[in-house]
Design a protein around this motif. Sequence first.
Motif, PDB file in Angstrom:
ATOM      1  N   VAL A 139      34.627   7.761 -27.371  1.00 15.21           N
ATOM      2  CA  VAL A 139      34.317   6.421 -27.862  1.00 15.21           C
ATOM      3  C   VAL A 139      35.489   5.977 -28.735  1.00 15.21           C
ATOM      4  CG1 VAL A 139      32.746   5.068 -29.310  1.00 15.21           C
ATOM      5  CG2 VAL A 139      31.843   6.937 -27.891  1.00 15.21           C
ATOM      6  N   ARG A 140      35.937   4.739 -28.540  1.00 16.81           N
ATOM      7  CA  ARG A 140      37.022   4.224 -29.374  1.00 16.81           C
ATOM      8  C   ARG A 140      36.542   2.989 -30.131  1.00 16.81           C
ATOM      9  NH1 ARG A 140      41.899   3.229 -26.231  1.00 16.81           N
ATOM     10  NH2 ARG A 140      41.133   1.167 -25.740  1.00 16.81           N
ATOM     11  N   VAL A 141      36.833   2.982 -31.421  1.00 16.29           N
ATOM     12  CA  VAL A 141      36.602   1.812 -32.260  1.00 16.29           C
ATOM     13  C   VAL A 141      37.894   1.504 -32.997  1.00 16.29           C
ATOM     14  CG1 VAL A 141      34.108   2.082 -32.567  1.00 16.29           C
ATOM     15  CG2 VAL A 141      35.681   3.203 -34.144  1.00 16.29           C
ATOM     16  N   THR A 142      38.056   0.241 -33.315  1.00 15.60           N
ATOM     17  CA  THR A 142      39.206  -0.173 -34.106  1.00 15.60           C
ATOM     18  C   THR A 142      38.692  -0.911 -35.337  1.00 15.60           C
ATOM     19  OG1 THR A 142      39.399  -2.197 -32.791  1.00 15.60           O
ATOM     20  CG2 THR A 142      40.799  -0.333 -32.150  1.00 15.60           C
ATOM     21  N   TYR A 143      39.386  -0.712 -36.429  1.00 16.13           N
ATOM     22  CA  TYR A 143      39.018  -1.338 -37.701  1.00 16.13           C
ATOM     23  C   TYR A 143      40.223  -2.048 -38.295  1.00 16.13           C
ATOM     24  CZ  TYR A 143      34.499   1.027 -38.433  1.00 16.13           C
ATOM     25  OH  TYR A 143      33.192   1.447 -38.352  1.00 16.13           O
ATOM     26  N   TYR A 144      39.938  -3.153 -38.939  1.00 23.09           N
ATOM     27  CA  TYR A 144      40.891  -3.846 -39.800  1.00 23.09           C
ATOM     28  C   TYR A 144      40.369  -3.666 -41.215  1.00 23.09           C
ATOM     29  CZ  TYR A 144      43.038  -7.653 -42.405  1.00 23.09           C
ATOM     30  OH  TYR A 144      43.704  -8.382 -43.352  1.00 23.09           O
ATOM     31  N   VAL A 145      41.230  -3.226 -42.139  1.00 28.57           N
ATOM     32  CA  VAL A 145      40.820  -2.977 -43.523  1.00 28.57           C
ATOM     33  C   VAL A 145      41.817  -3.630 -44.470  1.00 28.57           C
ATOM     34  CG1 VAL A 145      40.375  -1.187 -45.251  1.00 28.57           C
ATOM     35  CG2 VAL A 145      39.851  -0.733 -42.847  1.00 28.57           C
ATOM     36  N   ASP A 146      41.308  -4.434 -45.379  1.00 31.02           N
ATOM     37  CA  ASP A 146      42.127  -4.913 -46.498  1.00 31.02           C
ATOM     38  C   ASP A 146      41.256  -4.879 -47.749  1.00 31.02           C
ATOM     39  OD1 ASP A 146      40.680  -7.365 -46.751  1.00 31.02           O
ATOM     40  OD2 ASP A 146      42.138  -8.487 -45.582  1.00 31.02           O
ATOM     41  N   GLU A 147      41.765  -5.376 -48.863  1.00 25.54           N
ATOM     42  CA  GLU A 147      41.020  -5.273 -50.115  1.00 25.54           C
ATOM     43  C   GLU A 147      39.822  -6.217 -50.170  1.00 25.54           C
ATOM     44  OE1 GLU A 147      44.213  -8.313 -50.693  1.00 25.54           O
ATOM     45  OE2 GLU A 147      44.261  -6.247 -49.990  1.00 25.54           O
ATOM     46  N   HIS A 148      39.637  -7.066 -49.142  1.00 24.96           N
ATOM     47  CA  HIS A 148      38.535  -8.027 -49.125  1.00 24.96           C
ATOM     48  C   HIS A 148      37.485  -7.729 -48.055  1.00 24.96           C
ATOM     49  CE1 HIS A 148      36.371 -11.772 -49.538  1.00 24.96           C
ATOM     50  NE2 HIS A 148      36.586 -12.050 -48.266  1.00 24.96           N
ATOM     51  N   ILE A 149      37.923  -7.332 -46.875  1.00 23.66           N
ATOM     52  CA  ILE A 149      36.995  -7.248 -45.738  1.00 23.66           C
ATOM     53  C   ILE A 149      37.312  -6.046 -44.848  1.00 23.66           C
ATOM     54  CG2 ILE A 149      38.358  -8.705 -44.189  1.00 23.66           C
ATOM     55  CD1 ILE A 149      34.641  -9.234 -44.533  1.00 23.66           C
ATOM     56  N   VAL A 150      36.281  -5.545 -44.160  1.00 23.49           N
ATOM     57  CA  VAL A 150      36.437  -4.520 -43.133  1.00 23.49           C
ATOM     58  C   VAL A 150      35.836  -5.088 -41.851  1.00 23.49           C
ATOM     59  CG1 VAL A 150      35.826  -2.188 -42.399  1.00 23.49           C
ATOM     60  CG2 VAL A 150      36.272  -2.649 -44.825  1.00 23.49           C
ATOM     61  N   ARG A 152      35.154  -4.429 -37.648  1.00 24.56           N
ATOM     62  CA  ARG A 152      34.967  -3.349 -36.667  1.00 24.56           C
ATOM     63  C   ARG A 152      34.859  -3.938 -35.271  1.00 24.56           C
ATOM     64  NH1 ARG A 152      30.666  -1.106 -33.810  1.00 24.56           N
ATOM     65  NH2 ARG A 152      30.773   1.165 -33.545  1.00 24.56           N
ATOM     66  N   ALA A 153      35.571  -3.316 -34.308  1.00 17.48           N
ATOM     67  CA  ALA A 153      35.468  -3.691 -32.897  1.00 17.48           C
ATOM     68  C   ALA A 153      35.368  -2.410 -32.079  1.00 17.48           C
ATOM     69  CB  ALA A 153      36.674  -4.510 -32.456  1.00 17.48           C
ATOM     70  N   ARG A 154      34.578  -2.449 -31.015  1.00 22.43           N
ATOM     71  CA  ARG A 154      34.406  -1.273 -30.170  1.00 22.43           C
ATOM     72  C   ARG A 154      34.964  -1.551 -28.781  1.00 22.43           C
ATOM     73  NH1 ARG A 154      29.063   2.364 -28.811  1.00 22.43           N
ATOM     74  NH2 ARG A 154      30.094   3.556 -27.175  1.00 22.43           N
ATOM     75  N   TYR A 155      35.712  -0.585 -28.282  1.00 20.71           N
ATOM     76  CA  TYR A 155      36.247  -0.632 -26.917  1.00 20.71           C
ATOM     77  C   TYR A 155      35.103  -0.344 -25.960  1.00 20.71           C
ATOM     78  CZ  TYR A 155      39.234   0.634 -22.952  1.00 20.71           C
ATOM     79  OH  TYR A 155      39.835   0.706 -21.722  1.00 20.71           O
ATOM     80  N   SER A 156      34.989  -1.082 -24.885  1.00 14.24           N
ATOM     81  CA  SER A 156      33.843  -0.935 -23.991  1.00 14.24           C
ATOM     82  C   SER A 156      34.036   0.097 -22.884  1.00 14.24           C
ATOM     83  CB  SER A 156      33.476  -2.285 -23.369  1.00 14.24           C
ATOM     84  OG  SER A 156      34.557  -2.768 -22.596  1.00 14.24           O
ATOM     85  N   GLY A 157      35.228   0.641 -22.744  1.00 15.31           N
ATOM     86  CA  GLY A 157      35.469   1.620 -21.688  1.00 15.31           C
ATOM     87  C   GLY A 157      35.557   3.034 -22.219  1.00 15.31           C
ATOM     88  N   PHE A 158      36.079   3.910 -21.391  1.00 13.96           N
ATOM     89  CA  PHE A 158      36.310   5.304 -21.750  1.00 13.96           C
ATOM     90  C   PHE A 158      37.701   5.381 -22.363  1.00 13.96           C
ATOM     91  CE2 PHE A 158      37.792   9.601 -20.692  1.00 13.96           C
ATOM     92  CZ  PHE A 158      36.737  10.361 -21.191  1.00 13.96           C
ATOM     93  N   ALA A 159      37.787   5.806 -23.602  1.00 15.94           N
ATOM     94  CA  ALA A 159      39.076   5.818 -24.309  1.00 15.94           C
ATOM     95  C   ALA A 159      39.892   7.042 -23.929  1.00 15.94           C
ATOM     96  CB  ALA A 159      38.842   5.800 -25.814  1.00 15.94           C
ATOM     97  N   ASP A 160      41.141   6.819 -23.592  1.00 21.26           N
ATOM     98  CA  ASP A 160      42.030   7.941 -23.290  1.00 21.26           C
ATOM     99  C   ASP A 160      42.914   8.276 -24.490  1.00 21.26           C
ATOM    100  OD1 ASP A 160      43.606   5.721 -23.211  1.00 21.26           O
ATOM    101  OD2 ASP A 160      44.446   6.099 -21.239  1.00 21.26           O
ATOM    102  N   GLY A 161      42.589   7.713 -25.635  1.00 20.44           N
ATOM    103  CA  GLY A 161      43.322   7.987 -26.868  1.00 20.44           C
ATOM    104  C   GLY A 161      43.221   6.800 -27.800  1.00 20.44           C
ATOM    105  N   PRO A 162      43.725   6.963 -29.020  1.00 17.88           N
ATOM    106  CA  PRO A 162      43.666   5.849 -29.954  1.00 17.88           C
ATOM    107  C   PRO A 162      44.581   4.707 -29.510  1.00 17.88           C
ATOM    108  CG  PRO A 162      44.801   7.718 -30.940  1.00 17.88           C
ATOM    109  CD  PRO A 162      44.339   8.146 -29.596  1.00 17.88           C
ATOM    110  N   SER A 163      44.115   3.519 -29.729  1.00 17.55           N
ATOM    111  CA  SER A 163      44.849   2.308 -29.379  1.00 17.55           C
ATOM    112  C   SER A 163      44.227   1.183 -30.194  1.00 17.55           C
ATOM    113  CB  SER A 163      44.702   2.040 -27.887  1.00 17.55           C
ATOM    114  OG  SER A 163      45.080   0.734 -27.561  1.00 17.55           O
ATOM    115  N   PHE A 164      44.944   0.112 -30.379  1.00 18.67           N
ATOM    116  CA  PHE A 164      44.419  -0.999 -31.166  1.00 18.67           C
ATOM    117  C   PHE A 164      43.883  -2.102 -30.261  1.00 18.67           C
ATOM    118  CE2 PHE A 164      47.296   1.395 -33.801  1.00 18.67           C
ATOM    119  CZ  PHE A 164      46.431   1.720 -34.827  1.00 18.67           C
ATOM    120  N   ASP A 165      43.225  -1.673 -29.187  1.00 14.40           N
ATOM    121  CA  ASP A 165      42.565  -2.560 -28.245  1.00 14.40           C
ATOM    122  C   ASP A 165      41.086  -2.191 -28.244  1.00 14.40           C
ATOM    123  OD1 ASP A 165      41.932  -4.293 -26.132  1.00 14.40           O
ATOM    124  OD2 ASP A 165      42.308  -2.714 -24.659  1.00 14.40           O
ATOM    125  N   PRO A 166      40.214  -3.080 -28.622  1.00 10.22           N
ATOM    126  CA  PRO A 166      40.444  -4.473 -28.983  1.00 10.22           C
ATOM    127  C   PRO A 166      40.963  -4.600 -30.416  1.00 10.22           C
ATOM    128  CG  PRO A 166      38.116  -3.977 -29.152  1.00 10.22           C
ATOM    129  CD  PRO A 166      38.783  -2.741 -28.616  1.00 10.22           C
TER     130      PRO A 166
END
Length: 179
Positions: A139-150, A152-166
């Motif tokens: 399962v792959r998820v991507t996060y954006y983190v700053d001092e104000h907000i977090v 979260r987005a989840r990739y809908s396919g089978f992840a073959d490694g970390p990537s910033f998609d979506p």
Amino acid sequence: MVGLSLGVAGCFQGNLTESEESLDSGIVSADTFDCDDVDRPEPMEPSRDDALDPALYPTPPNPLLESADEYVREFEAAYRRNAFLEEYGSEADGFDFQFEEGETKPVDTESDRDAKLVSLVYDLTTETRGNPAESERSVRVTYYVDEHIVLRARYSGFADGPSFDPDPRNAGEPVACFK
């Protein structure tokens, strides 16, 4: 399989790398989201004594961006556990979150604000009363983190490694907010 544990403390043995290469899409404007926009699973306490307890979301470290990768791993484990408990309640019997690998990148910014993107790949095994365990692999998820907000987005396919998609800046939902 009653007793499957969260496994957060020992599950981060995988590879997590931080790239000095930064992404050029920029930071999310502080006024894009309001703290009222945050939506994350918040299950009720279980009605069965031997049921799984909800996970507490981690407290953001100070400074947040120095350990954004650890914060996101703990946050995702709590998010998925709480989503499972929200759906199955006291029928939830087992939960095992196993981190595989991840990557962290700073976000290019022209302002005085800093931000990072974090990508995680993990396996998840859950079990409900009277049913065999179910597993989700890579399962792959991507996060954006700053001092104000977090975000979260989840990739809908089978992840073959970390990537910033979506890219969570475009496809993510607010899951934590700091005032």
